[in-house]
Design a protein around this motif. Sequence first.
Motif, PDB file in Angstrom:
ATOM      1  N   PHE A 107       0.818  -1.213   0.000  1.00 50.50           N
ATOM      2  CA  PHE A 107       0.000   0.000   0.000  1.00 50.50           C
ATOM      3  C   PHE A 107       0.851   1.262   0.000  1.00 50.50           C
ATOM      4  O   PHE A 107       0.528   2.246  -0.684  1.00 50.50           O
ATOM      5  N   MET A 108       1.928   1.256   0.780  1.00 52.23           N
ATOM      6  CA  MET A 108       2.784   2.439   0.862  1.00 52.23           C
ATOM      7  C   MET A 108       3.397   2.759  -0.495  1.00 52.23           C
ATOM      8  O   MET A 108       3.469   3.928  -0.903  1.00 52.23           O
ATOM      9  N   PHE A 109       3.857   1.720  -1.187  1.00 53.43           N
ATOM     10  CA  PHE A 109       4.461   1.937  -2.504  1.00 53.43           C
ATOM     11  C   PHE A 109       3.436   2.525  -3.464  1.00 53.43           C
ATOM     12  O   PHE A 109       3.721   3.500  -4.180  1.00 53.43           O
ATOM     13  N   LEU A 110       2.236   1.958  -3.499  1.00 51.17           N
ATOM     14  CA  LEU A 110       1.217   2.440  -4.432  1.00 51.17           C
ATOM     15  C   LEU A 110       0.774   3.858  -4.075  1.00 51.17           C
ATOM     16  O   LEU A 110       0.582   4.697  -4.962  1.00 51.17           O
ATOM     17  N   PHE A 111       0.627   4.124  -2.782  1.00 51.64           N
ATOM     18  CA  PHE A 111       0.179   5.456  -2.365  1.00 51.64           C
ATOM     19  C   PHE A 111       1.167   6.532  -2.799  1.00 51.64           C
ATOM     20  O   PHE A 111       0.779   7.570  -3.362  1.00 51.64           O
ATOM     21  N   PHE A 112       2.453   6.303  -2.552  1.00 49.68           N
ATOM     22  CA  PHE A 112       3.439   7.328  -2.882  1.00 49.68           C
ATOM     23  C   PHE A 112       3.796   7.332  -4.371  1.00 49.68           C
ATOM     24  O   PHE A 112       4.419   8.288  -4.842  1.00 49.68           O
ATOM     25  N   SER A 113       3.398   6.300  -5.107  1.00 47.92           N
ATOM     26  CA  SER A 113       3.530   6.336  -6.563  1.00 47.92           C
ATOM     27  C   SER A 113       2.500   7.270  -7.184  1.00 47.92           C
ATOM     28  O   SER A 113       2.629   7.661  -8.344  1.00 47.92           O
ATOM     29  N   LEU A 114       1.484   7.626  -6.404  1.00 46.62           N
ATOM     30  CA  LEU A 114       0.401   8.477  -6.890  1.00 46.62           C
ATOM     31  C   LEU A 114       0.416   9.860  -6.249  1.00 46.62           C
ATOM     32  O   LEU A 114      -0.455  10.677  -6.536  1.00 46.62           O
ATOM     33  N   SER A 115       1.394  10.120  -5.382  1.00 46.77           N
ATOM     34  CA  SER A 115       1.425  11.380  -4.631  1.00 46.77           C
ATOM     35  C   SER A 115       2.628  12.218  -5.035  1.00 46.77           C
ATOM     36  O   SER A 115       3.748  11.709  -5.104  1.00 46.77           O
ATOM     37  N   LEU A 116       2.387  13.495  -5.283  1.00 44.79           N
ATOM     38  CA  LEU A 116       3.470  14.406  -5.655  1.00 44.79           C
ATOM     39  C   LEU A 116       4.221  14.809  -4.394  1.00 44.79           C
ATOM     40  O   LEU A 116       3.980  15.860  -3.793  1.00 44.79           O
ATOM     41  N   MET A 117       5.125  13.916  -3.982  1.00 39.66           N
ATOM     42  CA  MET A 117       5.954  14.149  -2.808  1.00 39.66           C
ATOM     43  C   MET A 117       7.363  13.662  -3.121  1.00 39.66           C
ATOM     44  O   MET A 117       7.632  13.144  -4.202  1.00 39.66           O
ATOM     45  N   PHE A 118       8.260  13.800  -2.164  1.00 35.84           N
ATOM     46  CA  PHE A 118       9.677  13.525  -2.399  1.00 35.84           C
ATOM     47  C   PHE A 118      10.069  12.084  -2.098  1.00 35.84           C
ATOM     48  O   PHE A 118      11.167  11.656  -2.437  1.00 35.84           O
ATOM     49  N   ASP A 119       9.184  11.327  -1.474  1.00 34.41           N
ATOM     50  CA  ASP A 119       9.588  10.067  -0.866  1.00 34.41           C
ATOM     51  C   ASP A 119       9.849   8.952  -1.872  1.00 34.41           C
ATOM     52  O   ASP A 119      10.736   8.121  -1.657  1.00 34.41           O
ATOM     53  N   MET A 120       9.095   8.894  -2.963  1.00 32.70           N
ATOM     54  CA  MET A 120       9.360   7.864  -3.973  1.00 32.70           C
ATOM     55  C   MET A 120      10.688   8.136  -4.676  1.00 32.70           C
ATOM     56  O   MET A 120      11.448   7.210  -4.968  1.00 32.70           O
ATOM     57  N   LEU A 121      10.965   9.410  -4.917  1.00 31.51           N
ATOM     58  CA  LEU A 121      12.237   9.796  -5.523  1.00 31.51           C
ATOM     59  C   LEU A 121      13.403   9.451  -4.594  1.00 31.51           C
ATOM     60  O   LEU A 121      14.424   8.899  -5.029  1.00 31.51           O
ATOM     61  N   LEU A 122      13.245   9.744  -3.309  1.00 25.46           N
ATOM     62  CA  LEU A 122      14.291   9.421  -2.338  1.00 25.46           C
ATOM     63  C   LEU A 122      14.519   7.912  -2.268  1.00 25.46           C
ATOM     64  O   LEU A 122      15.663   7.451  -2.260  1.00 25.46           O
ATOM     65  N   MET A 123      13.444   7.138  -2.216  1.00 33.75           N
ATOM     66  CA  MET A 123      13.582   5.687  -2.120  1.00 33.75           C
ATOM     67  C   MET A 123      14.302   5.122  -3.335  1.00 33.75           C
ATOM     68  O   MET A 123      15.059   4.151  -3.233  1.00 33.75           O
ATOM     69  N   CYS A 124      14.091   5.733  -4.490  1.00 34.27           N
ATOM     70  CA  CYS A 124      14.767   5.305  -5.711  1.00 34.27           C
ATOM     71  C   CYS A 124      16.283   5.452  -5.565  1.00 34.27           C
ATOM     72  O   CYS A 124      17.047   4.538  -5.908  1.00 34.27           O
ATOM     73  N   PHE A 125      16.729   6.586  -5.021  1.00 32.19           N
ATOM     74  CA  PHE A 125      18.171   6.806  -4.863  1.00 32.19           C
ATOM     75  C   PHE A 125      18.752   5.968  -3.722  1.00 32.19           C
ATOM     76  O   PHE A 125      19.913   5.560  -3.789  1.00 32.19           O
ATOM     77  N   VAL A 126      17.952   5.705  -2.690  1.00 30.86           N
ATOM     78  CA  VAL A 126      18.406   4.801  -1.624  1.00 30.86           C
ATOM     79  C   VAL A 126      18.644   3.406  -2.190  1.00 30.86           C
ATOM     80  O   VAL A 126      19.673   2.770  -1.906  1.00 30.86           O
ATOM     81  N   CYS A 127      17.712   2.942  -2.996  1.00 31.61           N
ATOM     82  CA  CYS A 127      17.849   1.610  -3.597  1.00 31.61           C
ATOM     83  C   CYS A 127      19.065   1.551  -4.524  1.00 31.61           C
ATOM     84  O   CYS A 127      19.834   0.580  -4.509  1.00 31.61           O
TER      85      CYS A 127
END
Length: 551
Positions: free
Chosen positions: A141-161
């Motif tokens: 759910f967290m992944f899908l929610f932030f894939s649809l939200s204009l926030m910084f967290d999906m971008l940050l998680m991408c660089f962490v990975c």
Amino acid sequence: MSSEQAKSQNKKKEGAKALSPLFLVLLCIFGIVCLSISNILVRPLFPIDETRYISVAWEMWNKGEFLVPHLNGQPYSHKPPLLFWLIHLGWAAFGVVEWWPRILPAAFGILNLCFIRMLASRFYPNTPVGELVVVVFSSMFMFLFFSLSLMFDMLLMCFVCLAYVSLFSIQERKFATITFGLAIGLGILTKGPVMLVHVLPFAILYPAMVGFRNIKLKVYYLRLFLGTLLGILISLCWAIPASIKGGDLYRREILWGQSAGRIAKSFAHRRPWWFYMPVLPLLLLPWTGAFVLWIRTSSYLFRDKNILVFASWTIITTICFSLISGKQYFYIMPVLIPMAIMIANSLTAKELKAVDQMIINVIYLIIGITLTILPILVDKLSLPAVFESYKFFYALPTIVFSLLLIFYFPKTQRYQVIFVFAQSFLLFLMLLWGPIKHISKEYDVKEVALFLSRLEANGYQVIHVGKYHGEYHFPGRLSSHFTEVDESLLPQLLTDPKKVAVWVSKDPSKVSQFQVIYHRPYAGKHLFLLGSPKEPLGAKELLEMSRKKGI
């Protein structure tokens, strides 16, 4: 190798043959794309976070100021500029459009799937773990929610990975030092020094987890140092000139105030040290039942040395963030990466049994039933009144599908993870076209933003009662700054016929002494545009003005 390990390895190889990796990956990408398109069609950008971030990007773009982010004319020190730059990149190609910023989280979500597959395949080559983890991760759910939200967290998680993908090969490949530094630098430019907290504590302790004899310590730590230094230098290429141009206050905030304030004594989101302990199982939804799965596969997992790496990653990161004063549930979202890999690995040892299936299906069933009875819960949960007219049948597909899967659930790994992803996809699709679409009008600020745009074009100055978070600047493409005032100053300020005030209040009786230009329900409150009694500007005149301008 014991007979049990041999059977497990054989099962993994058989599973790899049975799986179609391309099909699973494309299925997840297709689901994310469908949800992203639905998200753009169904709802506006929601205040206050999404509207604030896109307004910061708009103000930078409108002024041609790409070094220091600004909000309402003031330097915006809360976030670095990388997300804003990516928005500008799309606007340079497609014009100033809303859809481009809104597809960015989904695009980086898809990129995240590629990185997590690379990570899992490195530790578990020639097994279906790499493919299973893509579906497991996509169904969270967290992944899908932030894939649809204009926030910084999906971008940050991408660089962490990406940083971890590079870290695990840094002693073998020189180029990994560069990609590690690039990930660190871009992560800092996304959300600040918190990127270092996600990576460095684990990276420093990593040799102790895999055994010092298995790592060339001098090479590893030298390249780790050089990669980290490269990342910091990348971030300083922006931070130093921005701090010079932004002034003393901005310099203190970006170089020290924001980070130190959140770590030592948070000015926002202060939580107790144990906050993440109850939150972590919720972050795993719908895979909260993975704890039961891990218990059942403990004999296999304890013999898997790689599990120590991913478990340590999760534990070390959680402890570090627990020591930081400011806490939000999504601050530790990148720990979903190692946890998803552990879940996928457990699935290759043992398929989901009845108890695992029941936990997953009951989660969806409870959510579906809750959404069905929302109108009854309006008063008890203090929900916005708009939910009183919510139609119960939006949640029926989720309920029916969950009930079916309680009585019939696939036996093979491939179809088990596909069906879990299908449930998550169906749930989010239902949420978008059901309750979220239902409440969207109450949170849509486009109409009032366009009214403000017409007023701005006719020489009016806008006053905002209380703190302004940039809700109207991008939707209205506004250029002038709002003056933030306390409500006690309104009678004095609105004596000027060329001033209008925006006031969001729970108590509509407070505006009785003013000329109300515009009024509508907004986020469980009332949104007013107020004008000067000396020059009454009624709603009809304002609407007529807007029609003449082609709105």
